[in-house]
Design an enzyme around this catalytic site. Sequence first.
Site, PDB file in Angstrom:
ATOM      1  N   TYR A  93      54.061 -24.205 -64.325  1.00 39.93           N
ATOM      2  CA  TYR A  93      55.332 -23.747 -64.918  1.00 39.93           C
ATOM      3  C   TYR A  93      55.163 -22.350 -65.522  1.00 39.93           C
ATOM      4  CZ  TYR A  93      59.418 -23.626 -68.023  1.00 39.93           C
ATOM      5  OH  TYR A  93      60.571 -23.264 -68.678  1.00 39.93           O
ATOM      6  N   SER A 145      60.678 -17.734 -69.687  1.00 45.71           N
ATOM      7  CA  SER A 145      60.247 -18.669 -70.740  1.00 45.71           C
ATOM      8  C   SER A 145      59.225 -17.938 -71.600  1.00 45.71           C
ATOM      9  CB  SER A 145      59.598 -19.890 -70.087  1.00 45.71           C
ATOM     10  OG  SER A 145      58.947 -20.677 -71.061  1.00 45.71           O
TER      11      SER A 145
HETATM   12  N1  NAP Z   1      65.229 -25.898 -72.552  1.00 46.78           N
HETATM   13  C1  NAP Z   1      64.317 -25.061 -73.007  1.00 46.78           C
HETATM   14  O1  NAP Z   1      63.837 -25.197 -74.156  1.00 46.78           O
HETATM   15  C2  NAP Z   1      63.856 -23.900 -72.148  1.00 46.78           C
HETATM   16  C3  NAP Z   1      62.963 -22.977 -72.707  1.00 46.78           C
HETATM   17  C4  NAP Z   1      62.537 -21.904 -71.929  1.00 46.78           C
HETATM   18  C5  NAP Z   1      63.013 -21.744 -70.645  1.00 46.78           C
HETATM   19  N2  NAP Z   1      63.883 -22.665 -70.118  1.00 46.78           N
HETATM   20  C6  NAP Z   1      64.387 -22.439 -68.755  1.00 46.78           C
HETATM   21  O2  NAP Z   1      65.801 -22.534 -68.766  1.00 46.78           O
HETATM   22  C7  NAP Z   1      66.243 -23.003 -67.484  1.00 46.78           C
HETATM   23  C8  NAP Z   1      67.127 -24.210 -67.656  1.00 46.78           C
HETATM   24  O3  NAP Z   1      66.353 -25.228 -68.230  1.00 46.78           O
HETATM   25  P1  NAP Z   1      66.989 -26.547 -68.898  1.00 46.78           P
HETATM   26  O4  NAP Z   1      66.247 -26.741 -70.164  1.00 46.78           O
HETATM   27  O5  NAP Z   1      68.457 -26.459 -68.891  1.00 46.78           O
HETATM   28  O6  NAP Z   1      66.452 -27.644 -67.852  1.00 46.78           O
HETATM   29  P2  NAP Z   1      67.100 -29.011 -67.374  1.00 46.78           P
HETATM   30  O7  NAP Z   1      67.963 -29.596 -68.435  1.00 46.78           O
HETATM   31  O8  NAP Z   1      65.966 -29.807 -66.846  1.00 46.78           O
HETATM   32  O9  NAP Z   1      68.053 -28.559 -66.173  1.00 46.78           O
HETATM   33  C9  NAP Z   1      67.471 -28.024 -65.008  1.00 46.78           C
HETATM   34  C10 NAP Z   1      68.512 -27.864 -63.938  1.00 46.78           C
HETATM   35  O10 NAP Z   1      67.846 -27.444 -62.743  1.00 46.78           O
HETATM   36  C11 NAP Z   1      68.227 -28.302 -61.680  1.00 46.78           C
HETATM   37  N3  NAP Z   1      67.183 -28.475 -60.692  1.00 46.78           N
HETATM   38  C12 NAP Z   1      65.925 -28.950 -60.875  1.00 46.78           C
HETATM   39  N4  NAP Z   1      65.299 -29.060 -59.704  1.00 46.78           N
HETATM   40  C13 NAP Z   1      66.173 -28.684 -58.733  1.00 46.78           C
HETATM   41  C14 NAP Z   1      66.123 -28.610 -57.317  1.00 46.78           C
HETATM   42  N5  NAP Z   1      65.037 -28.992 -56.636  1.00 46.78           N
HETATM   43  N6  NAP Z   1      67.211 -28.175 -56.657  1.00 46.78           N
HETATM   44  C15 NAP Z   1      68.325 -27.820 -57.324  1.00 46.78           C
HETATM   45  N7  NAP Z   1      68.449 -27.869 -58.659  1.00 46.78           N
HETATM   46  C16 NAP Z   1      67.377 -28.306 -59.362  1.00 46.78           C
HETATM   47  C17 NAP Z   1      68.531 -29.630 -62.363  1.00 46.78           C
HETATM   48  O11 NAP Z   1      69.324 -30.420 -61.507  1.00 46.78           O
HETATM   49  P3  NAP Z   1      69.394 -32.013 -61.680  1.00 46.78           P
HETATM   50  O12 NAP Z   1      70.030 -32.252 -63.016  1.00 46.78           O
HETATM   51  O13 NAP Z   1      70.241 -32.432 -60.547  1.00 46.78           O
HETATM   52  O14 NAP Z   1      67.995 -32.506 -61.619  1.00 46.78           O
HETATM   53  C18 NAP Z   1      69.239 -29.169 -63.620  1.00 46.78           C
HETATM   54  O15 NAP Z   1      70.592 -28.895 -63.371  1.00 46.78           O
HETATM   55  C19 NAP Z   1      64.982 -23.271 -66.675  1.00 46.78           C
HETATM   56  O16 NAP Z   1      64.704 -22.155 -65.854  1.00 46.78           O
HETATM   57  C20 NAP Z   1      63.907 -23.428 -67.735  1.00 46.78           C
HETATM   58  O17 NAP Z   1      62.629 -23.123 -67.226  1.00 46.78           O
HETATM   59  C21 NAP Z   1      64.315 -23.735 -70.852  1.00 46.78           C
END
Ligand code: NAP
Length: 254
Positions: free
Chosen positions: A173, A160
């Site tokens: 985080y 991130s």
């Molecule tokens: N979106 C952004 O702007 C952004 C920016 C920078 C970095 N990131 C990074 O990109 C990655 C994906 O983020 P996202 O935005 O797609 O997040 P998201 O929409 O919240 O999705 C997160 C995923 O992780 C799963 N997860 C969470 N806790 C878990 C657990 N205890 N066991 C197993 N699975 C778990 C969730 O499962 P459930 O749906 O079942 O809860 C979901 O499938 C992350 O590493 C995040 O830090 C995102």
Amino acid sequence: MIASSTVPANFQPAPGVLSGKTILVTGAGDGIGRAAAQAYAAHGATVILVGRTVAKLEAVYDAIEAAGHPQPAIFPLDLSGTDENAYRELALAVAEHFDHLDGLLHNASVLGERRPLESATWQAWQNVMQVNVNATFLLTRHLLPLLQQAPSASVVFTSSGVGRRGKAYWGAYAVSKFATEGMMQVLAAELENTSQVRVNSLNPGATNTGMRRAAYPAEAPTTNPDPADIMPAYLYLMSDHSAAVHGQAFDAQH
Ligand SMILES: NC(=O)c1ccc[n+]([C@@H]2O[C@H](COP(=O)([O-])OP(=O)(O)OC[C@H]3O[C@@H](n4cnc5c(N)ncnc54)[C@H](OP(=O)(O)O)[C@@H]3O)[C@@H](O)[C@H]2O)c1
């Protein structure tokens, strides 16, 4: 500040660029992980869907199957679990079905609390570190033997912007993402010249997902690209186009 690079501007993923590869994606049921699982399958990979909400994983499975892509597999796992046996057993279960692993996308993460460290709670801190760092370590630790069976394997750690430059109120985080970058660098150095496993980190950048909307509730969701729009970098790092790329920090968006 950790220096980063972007994928080559001329990279165009061919339809079968991941044909014959088996790739495990954590957090494959939603957000960026769901888009990555579907993009990998659409480009020929057999995808192993790992996550905690089985109904979401099943929906991704059904979409991949309905599209006629290689049949995926589902391995439910709650990454907030601290029992190492669950991670060992997941790796053993994967090994029963697949004799090697070509790719591992560490994508699942939780946001935790957005507040000053001064008032952060221990319980929330521990959960963020467990899901974002400890589970990533345990999965890497137990899946490495399967990755080493592949002719050329790729491990991608999801970072991130706040894991490359610290920012106020991003708490556990941000710290967990610095740890993720550190894990990538340590593993990359250990595998240098001794392994066909390459290791890199990838910052998706602001992307329209549930996590982003939770972090920025006042922001219009259309401000940021959808997960499907940032897939070139995810495909590049899993494809043989990046076979010589190792130990680097990438950005999915320019
Ligand atoms: N979106 C952004 O702007 C952004 C920016 C920078 C970095 N990131 C990074 O990109 C990655 C994906 O983020 P996202 O935005 O797609 O997040 P998201 O929409 O919240 O999705 C997160 C995923 O992780 C799963 N997860 C969470 N806790 C878990 C657990 N205890 N066991 C197993 N699975 C778990 C969730 O499962 P459930 O749906 O079942 O809860 C979901 O499938 C992350 O590493 C995040 O830090 C995102």
